[in-house]
Structures are given as C-alpha cells and as structure tokens.
Design a protein around this motif. Structure first.
Motif, short mmCIF file in Angstrom:
data_model
loop_
_atom_site.label_atom_id
_atom_site.label_comp_id
_atom_site.label_asym_id
_atom_site.label_seq_id
_atom_site.Cartn_x
_atom_site.Cartn_y
_atom_site.Cartn_z
N GLU A 184 17.59 51.50 8.66
CA GLU A 184 16.65 50.89 9.92
C GLU A 184 17.33 51.03 11.24
O GLU A 184 18.31 51.35 11.26
CB GLU A 184 16.84 49.17 9.77
N ASP A 228 10.56 40.36 8.53
CA ASP A 228 11.64 39.94 9.10
C ASP A 228 11.46 39.26 10.39
O ASP A 228 11.14 39.86 11.51
CB ASP A 228 12.44 41.35 9.49
N HIS A 233 11.01 47.16 16.26
CA HIS A 233 12.14 48.08 16.97
C HIS A 233 11.49 49.28 17.66
O HIS A 233 12.00 50.53 17.19
CB HIS A 233 13.12 48.40 15.80
N HIS A 285 9.92 46.18 8.03
CA HIS A 285 10.16 44.91 8.29
C HIS A 285 9.03 44.29 9.18
O HIS A 285 8.94 45.12 10.28
CB HIS A 285 11.56 44.67 9.03
N ASP A 305 11.15 48.70 11.01
CA ASP A 305 10.92 47.25 11.76
C ASP A 305 9.85 47.39 13.10
O ASP A 305 10.36 47.87 13.84
CB ASP A 305 12.27 46.69 12.10
MN MN Z 1 14.81 44.07 10.80
#
Ligand code: MN
Ligand code: LRH
Length: 396
Positions: A184, A292, A222, A246, A219
């Motif tokens: 990640e 997430d 991010h 995520h 993610d």
């Molecule tokens: Mn994450």
C-alpha cells in the motif's frame, strides 16, 4: 430498467464481494480525540460478531481484515481462537495486516530504519504475519508503512529505498504459493516531508523487485486531491499489478469517510475501469475489494452496512455501461455521446433491481432497516457499555 440491464446488475452482484476492516467496529478517533460508543467492539470476537451481522444481512462481505497487533493479542497463538470465531460468526479471516507503525522502535521507521536491528524486528513481525495468514488460510498479507521523515536532509531516501527492496524481497520469500503481498502507498501522514512508499509507481517498482506474488494496493484516500485515481487503476490493470483496494471517501486528505459519501462518481469511474478491462480482456481481474474507513462518529455497524450497500450500488451502476457502444463512440471520437454512456449508467437508479436480487437470495431488501429492527444494537450495548466506559482517552 430493461431485462438486459437487470441481468447485468444481477451478474455483477453475483460476483461482487467486499471485505470489512476489523478496526471499523472498534472505537477509533483522530489525534484530537476518540468519541467512545458503548456498543463498540473491543475484542476480536466482538469484531467477528459485528462483521457476521453485516454479512448475514447483506450476503456479500464473507471476510474480515485483521490487523495483527490489534486482533491477534497472542500473535501466532491467536489463530485457534480466530478459527473458532470464524466458525461461530460465519465470517472468515481475510487480509492480514502487519502493524509496522505503532511500536516505539519504529520512531525512525520500520523497513526503512537506519538501525538494522529495528529492520530485522519489522521483518520478523512480517514473517509472523505471513505465518498467521498461512494458518488461517488467508491469501493476502497487506502491508502499509508509515515510514518517512519530517524534515529535509534527515533521511537518505535512496538508502531507505534499498532497505525496503531487501526487506520486501525477504518478506516475499516467506510466502507460500498462492499467498500475495499487497503493498500500500500513501503520499503523507504521519510523515510530513517524505514517505518511503508515497505513490503507485514506488509501490509497483518495489512489488516487482520483491517478486511475482507482490501487487499494488490502492487506498482511495491515499492520493492528492487532483490525482486521477482511475487512470492509476487503468495502468495497474494494464501492468497486471493491481492487487486490491482500500475503499473510503474523502474531502481533503486521508479522511477515511464512508465510501460514496463525498464523491460517488469517483468510485463509479474506478469500477468502470475494472469492468471495461474485464470486458476487453474477457478475464476476471484478480482484485481484493476491501474497505478501510474510520467509523468515528456514525454507528459503526450502521456505517459498515451503509458502506457495503453503497459499494453494491456503484458497482452495479458501472456494470450497466455498454462497452461495445462505448468503444465505438471512443474510436469515432463522439465525445458527448461517449461521456453520456457513463453518465446515464451512473444516473440509473439500480436500487429496485438490487432489492430483487436480495429477494432472490432470501436477504432483506433493506439491510440497514433489518439491522435496526434486529435488537442486536440494544443487546451489545448492554453487554459492552461498562467495558467501553473505561476507554475514554485524550490526545495529550
Ligand atoms: Mn488503507
Ligand atoms: C493507513 C491505512 C492502512 C492501515 C490503516 C488502518 O492510512 O490506510 O491501510 O493499516 O490505515
């Protein structure tokens, strides 16, 4: 909604599965505080129980992601208990997430720490996490690193890249056939000058260097606000390096809000890239769909159900796109018509057809309503309130 469209939605829902994070059921907060919910889960068993409720009501989240130091208090010794919880609550352990960011010795990093002993400690925790995954028959070991620096000149970025390459190679070597490492990336936080794995390219290069069972984890929180996430997804698919997601939503940074709560068209565009890849290649993209989020203010189980049902809606809308027609319009450069294909799909109300699909599965049409009428919240509030009242903490 014509028959063809309903079939497309039913087909999409048949295959769509999404994994919930154990930490979505626990009391979490921000650095400015944590607002305790009396019904929140504190034990791993309670997290399995809550995830079991969501799977029972939606039928599409059969696995729960575990964070090793948060959910495996005895490390390897916790796997027997976890297998019992999986049996009892009919939810399987999903991706295993090592914790390489909270121990005191990780102040200057884990795999990127100048102190070799700390790097070795982080590697051992990773190998233990891989062994936990093996014993739980979990396929994915999902790795996120807080590693980085806060001030220019304080870290040798190329040297740390070298250490990460070595550590990830050794981690990959510990995998069983069939297991995967998901790497990640995150551009910043908690590091605010440089983060060692800051973007998709760095994760891709490190994953390739680690070995064939290492893939990139995206993610959605991010990314810098202006980044085109679906283009990154398209490239990773084309490179066969997309391992999973995520999902969450954000207005500013890594806000970890409910999927689709701020920009549902963003997630729709991501799902569209995946559906068009699968249509073009005639293959099923081997992607782990995971959530997430930090359920800090909403009821945690309610938000989990809202998340799963929103993901189903957006995945179904994207499945409505006629890829034959779209590729024809793209090749003939008919911009307005091509764009309208996506917008018409996105603006289609798929909920009545999703209700029919749930009927066909013996699932409640409105999982959230069914949950609120189930009495589960009242029961666990009684069971857990006392324990949770001790949990009040402040940042400083
Ligand atoms: Mn994450
Ligand atoms: C880091 C992250 C990572 C998890 C954590 C809970 O921001 O996205 O995936 O380990 O959240």
């Amino acid at each position: 909604m014509d028959v063809r469209q309903s079939e497309k939605i039913f087909h999409a829902l048949e295959s769509f599965r999404i994994e919930l994070p154990s930490w979505g059921f626990a009391n979490t907060g921000t650095r400015f505080g944590k607002f305790i919910q009396p019904a929140a889960a504190t034990t791993t068993e309670e997290k399995f129980s809550d995830a079991g409720q969501v799977h029972q009501l939606t039928g599409v989240c059969p696995t729960i992601a575990l964070h090793v130091l948060w959910d495996c208090p005895q490390g390897l010794g916790s796997t027997d208990d976890i297998r019992k919880f999986a049996e009892r609550y009919q939810v399987l352990p999903g991706s295993i997430n090592p914790n390489l960011f909270q121990d005191q010795e990780y102040k200057f990093g884990s795999f990127g720490n100048p102190d070799r002993a700390v790097r070795q400690h982080a590697l051992q925790h990773t190998k233990d996490s891989i062994e936990i995954a093996r014993r739980l028959h979990s396929r994915d070991v999902s790795m996120w690193f807080a590693d980085g620096s806060n001030y220019p000149g304080t870290a040798n970025i190329r040297q740390r890249k070298q250490w990460f390459t070595e550590m990830l190679k050794q981690s990959h070597a510990a995998l069983s056939p069939g297991q995967r490492l998901l790497i990640e990336y995150k551009p910043f936080e908690p590091a605010f000058y440089h983060t060692d794995i800051a973007d998709w390219g760095m994760s891709l290069l490190l994953s390739r260097a680690a070995g064939p069972q290492a893939k990139v984890l995206v993610d959605t929180g991010h990314h810098y606000a202006a980044q085109n996430i679906e283009q990154i997804v398209a490239w990773l698919l084309s490179e066969n390096m997309l391992g999973g997601f995520h999902f969450n939503d954000r207005r500013y940074a890594d806000d970890d809000l409910t999927i689709g709560s701020i920009d549902p068209y963003q997630v729709f565009r991501i799902f569209h890239e995946i559906h068009s890849f699968e249509w073009e290649t005639g293959t099923r993209a081997d992607i782990a769909y995971m959530v997430d989020q930090s359920h800090n203010l909403k009821g945690k189980i309610e938000e989990a159900i809202q998340t799963v049902t929103m993901a189903q809606q957006l995945f179904s809308k994207a499945a409505l796109v006629d890829h034959e027609e779209l590729s024809h319009l793209q090749m003939s450069r008919d911009l307005v018509a091509a764009e309208s294909v996506l917008q018409d799909a996105f603006n289609t109300d798929v909920r009545p057809t999703i209700h029919e699909w749930r009927d066909s599965k013996g699932l409640p049409r409105d999982p959230l309503k069914a949950f609120l009428e189930s009495g589960y919240i009242e029961r666990i509030t009684k069971e857990r309130a006392a324990k949770n009242s001790q949990g009040i903490t402040s940042y400083a």
